[in-house]
Scaffold this active site. Sequence first.
Site, PDB file in Angstrom:
ATOM      1  N   PRO A 134       1.045  -1.369   0.336  1.00  0.00           N
ATOM      2  CA  PRO A 134      -0.215  -0.003  -0.234  1.00  0.00           C
ATOM      3  C   PRO A 134       0.318   0.978  -0.375  1.00  0.00           C
ATOM      4  O   PRO A 134       1.889   1.580   1.161  1.00  0.00           O
ATOM      5  CB  PRO A 134      -0.622  -0.471   1.550  1.00  0.00           C
ATOM      6  CG  PRO A 134       0.605  -0.876   2.272  1.00  0.00           C
ATOM      7  CD  PRO A 134       0.844  -2.092   1.484  1.00  0.00           C
ATOM      8  N   ARG A 156      -0.864   4.748  -0.901  1.00  0.00           N
ATOM      9  CA  ARG A 156      -1.707   5.851  -0.768  1.00  0.00           C
ATOM     10  C   ARG A 156      -2.245   6.201   0.493  1.00  0.00           C
ATOM     11  O   ARG A 156      -2.791   6.132   1.292  1.00  0.00           O
ATOM     12  CB  ARG A 156      -2.663   5.409  -1.698  1.00  0.00           C
ATOM     13  CG  ARG A 156      -3.827   7.103  -1.624  1.00  0.00           C
ATOM     14  CD  ARG A 156      -5.117   6.748  -3.101  1.00  0.00           C
ATOM     15  NE  ARG A 156      -4.771   6.233  -3.773  1.00  0.00           N
ATOM     16  CZ  ARG A 156      -3.894   7.152  -4.840  1.00  0.00           C
ATOM     17  NH1 ARG A 156      -4.531   8.759  -5.035  1.00  0.00           N
ATOM     18  NH2 ARG A 156      -3.348   6.650  -6.193  1.00  0.00           N
ATOM     19  N   CYS A 207       2.472  28.860 -15.770  1.00  0.00           N
ATOM     20  CA  CYS A 207       1.243  29.212 -17.016  1.00  0.00           C
ATOM     21  C   CYS A 207       0.411  28.140 -17.530  1.00  0.00           C
ATOM     22  O   CYS A 207       0.979  27.938 -18.803  1.00  0.00           O
ATOM     23  CB  CYS A 207       2.394  30.140 -17.226  1.00  0.00           C
ATOM     24  SG  CYS A 207       2.691  31.204 -16.415  1.00  0.00           S
TER      25      CYS A 207
HETATM   26  N1  LLP Z   1       2.636  -1.314  -5.515  1.00  0.00           N
HETATM   27  C1  LLP Z   1       3.181  -1.402  -7.199  1.00  0.00           C
HETATM   28  C2  LLP Z   1       3.277  -2.075  -7.916  1.00  0.00           C
HETATM   29  C3  LLP Z   1       2.656   0.223  -7.626  1.00  0.00           C
HETATM   30  O1  LLP Z   1       2.719   0.554  -9.715  1.00  0.00           O
HETATM   31  C4  LLP Z   1       2.209   0.946  -7.153  1.00  0.00           C
HETATM   32  C5  LLP Z   1       1.597   2.065  -7.469  1.00  0.00           C
HETATM   33  C6  LLP Z   1       1.738   0.364  -5.630  1.00  0.00           C
HETATM   34  C7  LLP Z   1       1.632  -0.916  -4.862  1.00  0.00           C
HETATM   35  C8  LLP Z   1       0.661   1.773  -4.543  1.00  0.00           C
HETATM   36  O2  LLP Z   1      -0.406   1.686  -4.912  1.00  0.00           O
HETATM   37  P1  LLP Z   1      -1.103   2.839  -3.781  1.00  0.00           P
HETATM   38  O3  LLP Z   1      -1.455   1.479  -3.046  1.00  0.00           O
HETATM   39  O4  LLP Z   1      -0.455   4.052  -3.312  1.00  0.00           O
HETATM   40  O5  LLP Z   1      -2.287   2.886  -4.799  1.00  0.00           O
HETATM   41  N2  LLP Z   1       0.575   9.037  -9.014  1.00  0.00           N
HETATM   42  C9  LLP Z   1      -1.200   8.690  -8.868  1.00  0.00           C
HETATM   43  C10 LLP Z   1      -1.088   6.848  -8.466  1.00  0.00           C
HETATM   44  C11 LLP Z   1      -0.027   6.214  -9.383  1.00  0.00           C
HETATM   45  C12 LLP Z   1       0.408   4.914  -8.803  1.00  0.00           C
HETATM   46  C13 LLP Z   1       1.648   4.018  -9.175  1.00  0.00           C
HETATM   47  N3  LLP Z   1       1.469   2.535  -9.066  1.00  0.00           N
HETATM   48  C14 LLP Z   1      -1.808   8.641  -8.295  1.00  0.00           C
HETATM   49  O6  LLP Z   1      -1.588  10.117  -7.757  1.00  0.00           O
HETATM   50  O7  LLP Z   1      -2.961   8.311  -8.315  1.00  0.00           O
END
Ligand code: LLP
Length: 430
Positions: A288, A290, A356
């Site tokens: 995790p 986020r 901008c």
């Molecule tokens: N594991 C892998 C292989 C991933 O590619 C990602 C996120 C995670 C774990 C963690 O995902 P989370 O638990 O945070 O959802 N910048 C975008 C989110 C990009 C996520 C990329 N990979 C945003 O601001 O929503």
Amino acid sequence: MHSFEYRNGTLFCEDVDLAQLAQEVGTPTYVYSAATVLDHYRRLDAALAEVPHLICYAVKANSNIGLLSLLAGEHAGFDIVSGGELFRVRKAGGNPAQCTFAGVGKTEGEIAEALRQGILAFNVESEAELARINAVAATLGVRAPISVRVNPDVDAHTHKYVSTGKSENKFGIAFDRVLAVYAAAAQMSHIAIRGVQMHIGSQITQAGPFAEAVDKMLPLVNALKELYGIAYFSIGGGMGIIYDTSLASGASDWWETNASGGRLTLETYAAAVVPKLKPLGIKIVVEPGRFLVGNAGVLLTRLQYIKTTAAKKFAIVDAGMNDLIRPALYQSFHEIVPVVERPGSPEKVDVVGPVCESGDFFAQDRALPPLAEGDLLAVMSAGAYGATMSSNYNSRALPAEILVSGDRAATIRARQGPEDLVRGESLPQW
Ligand code: LLP
């Protein structure tokens, strides 16, 4: 839970008055609550208690070493995607032996460094990468621990830029190729098979896609256990958080409150996957990002000007898309609240930055209480993919980052100054 609440009309992070903090450190500034991060980590840990597990925090969500050190202190693992992130984990006191290394484009240098540091495993994203890892390990005279990242071809029902588990995405190895890739890996002299991994996307707000992906993977995981004695199954990250509290039923607990219609909570997530995973009898890894830090952070910004045009009212703030790009890039919703509560009936306003580009906005046609120049605003739920995606675009200095614990506020990143903007640049000497 999260630790941002009004006390006598002023927004606090834990026991720190954010209006006062902004006076002291200026704006824009990211502020994180240590208690929230730790609470989320510990509750996820407890929710997974029935299976042997390792939580590998996805460093890309927020890679500040001050924040990483909190999780290192909990003996968390880390999911990294670059040599830079591995360096940060080590700086923060994290254990490389609990690091998984993901990403489709690992370089030779990154692979070698990860091997020297003794990471838990590489999540292999292609057959070409597997061959390269084997070759690099051979030059170092070691065996490289690997898992194959499986693309389960499941629809995560999320924004297309953060959906990763469909066959058209660049990630992972197609389901029907996976056994052949493991068979090849087993023949390689410098590869050690350790586990299997999947990740279907990010900001997933229902339990269904996780359950569907696990169901799809179970026969494969059992087969790999049988064939190669794999020690773990990583089910990835992607658990979504509540950005818009108007969709949630209770007000104060944004992350956990369950809106109508089966939205994701810690409980619904665990209930969807744990009973399916338990019979496997191997370690479960989760990644995790986020979920742990998203609602643990806000971006403080001060209102510079009010501009009224024939069509719109704009609140121009001192933070821009370079500080928090999510609204511009993914049309993401972030709640925006005045740090000092303001009376008066709400009016529709666009909250925009100074950059901008017309894409430089935090909210459009948002009903906010009447605002005035100098007002301090908090852009909520900015702890994940905020600071890590920030840039110096328009030669804007990166914001300060503050970590709060109780009534203490530590600067975990100083605001950049003009010299930081040109560091490493030089005038040609010819
Ligand atoms: N594991 C892998 C292989 C991933 O590619 C990602 C996120 C995670 C774990 C963690 O995902 P989370 O638990 O945070 O959802 N910048 C975008 C989110 C990009 C996520 C990329 N990979 C945003 O601001 O929503």
